[in-house]
Enzyme design. Structure first.
Site, PDB file in Angstrom:
ATOM      1  N   TYR A  18       0.836  -1.197   0.000  1.00  0.00           N
ATOM      2  CA  TYR A  18       0.000   0.000   0.000  1.00  0.00           C
ATOM      3  C   TYR A  18       0.868   1.243   0.000  1.00  0.00           C
ATOM      4  CZ  TYR A  18       1.329   0.551   4.835  1.00  0.00           C
ATOM      5  OH  TYR A  18       2.078   0.720   5.956  1.00  0.00           O
ATOM      6  N   PHE A  28       2.658   9.588   3.458  1.00  0.00           N
ATOM      7  CA  PHE A  28       2.996   9.403   4.869  1.00  0.00           C
ATOM      8  C   PHE A  28       3.446   7.986   5.177  1.00  0.00           C
ATOM      9  CE2 PHE A  28      -1.648   8.839   4.613  1.00  0.00           C
ATOM     10  CZ  PHE A  28      -1.801   7.581   5.179  1.00  0.00           C
ATOM     11  N   ASP A  29       3.186   7.062   4.275  1.00  0.00           N
ATOM     12  CA  ASP A  29       3.589   5.678   4.533  1.00  0.00           C
ATOM     13  C   ASP A  29       3.543   4.897   3.233  1.00  0.00           C
ATOM     14  OD1 ASP A  29       4.380   3.476   5.934  1.00  0.00           O
ATOM     15  OD2 ASP A  29       2.441   3.062   6.848  1.00  0.00           O
ATOM     16  N   ILE A  48      -6.980   0.351  10.470  1.00  0.00           N
ATOM     17  CA  ILE A  48      -8.077   1.313  10.536  1.00  0.00           C
ATOM     18  C   ILE A  48      -9.247   0.771   9.712  1.00  0.00           C
ATOM     19  CG2 ILE A  48      -6.671   3.357  11.019  1.00  0.00           C
ATOM     20  CD1 ILE A  48      -6.755   4.016   8.045  1.00  0.00           C
ATOM     21  N   TYR A  74      -8.403   7.598  11.535  1.00  0.00           N
ATOM     22  CA  TYR A  74      -7.974   7.733  12.932  1.00  0.00           C
ATOM     23  C   TYR A  74      -8.917   8.589  13.768  1.00  0.00           C
ATOM     24  CZ  TYR A  74      -3.728   5.380  11.548  1.00  0.00           C
ATOM     25  OH  TYR A  74      -2.837   4.455  11.088  1.00  0.00           O
ATOM     26  N   PHE A  83      -4.041  17.993  27.457  1.00  0.00           N
ATOM     27  CA  PHE A  83      -4.046  18.329  28.882  1.00  0.00           C
ATOM     28  C   PHE A  83      -2.758  19.048  29.267  1.00  0.00           C
ATOM     29  CE2 PHE A  83      -2.608  14.074  28.071  1.00  0.00           C
ATOM     30  CZ  PHE A  83      -1.456  13.928  28.835  1.00  0.00           C
TER      31      PHE A  83
END
Length: 147
Positions: A18, A28-29, A48, A74, A83
């Site tokens: 892929y 990205f990959d 995913i 995602y 946080f």
């Protein structure tokens, strides 16, 4: 509506090549670059959702291009996953700088990855969202083998 995934490859070990790109075309990959197909059990939640669904009914040797919205990839960023802590309460945090990826430990003692989102004299803000949360993803998928 059932969450059960159907398709000839569900529950089987699939090997796929892929290439993943963002909408602007930047990659990205890519398993092609690694020279090794990705192996996973289709429909087992290892991938995913949108990727799993795409492979579920492919034939060996078939190639497919898919476009996924964040919900199929995602997810959307969760504001609760951002946080802020007092630097004084987190030993070593004074060494960190914005953009760094680090691991914190949850109440159960399990490490989880966060990114330093902001920092000032006394506080540091972490973002535990997946770095690809909120992004649309494109994949070119080639089913190499099913076993």
């Amino acid at each position: 509506m059932s969450n059960e995934m159907t398709g000839r490859n569900v529950g089987k070990t699939c090997r796929t090549h892929y290439r993943g790109t963002f909408n602007d075309g930047s990659q990205f990959d890519s398993s092609y670059d690694r020279g090794e197909p990705l192996e996973f059990i289709c429909g087992a939640g290892q991938m995913i959702k949108g990727f799993d669904l795409a492979v579920a009914d492919m034939e060996v040797g078939e190639e497919k291009d898919i476009h996924l919205m964040p919900e199929e990839a995602y997810g959307m960023p969760d504001p609760n996953a951002i946080f802020t802590l007092e630097i004084a309460q987190l030993p070593g945090s004074e060494e960190l700088s914005v953009g760094m990826q680090v691991y914190l430990t949850n109440q159960m003692g399990q490490p989880f990855p966060v990114k330093v989102a902001a920092k000032d004299e006394t506080t540091i803000t972490f973002d535990a969202n997946h770095e690809m949360a909120g992004k649309e993803l494109n994949f070119h998928i080639e089913l190499v083998e099913v076993k």
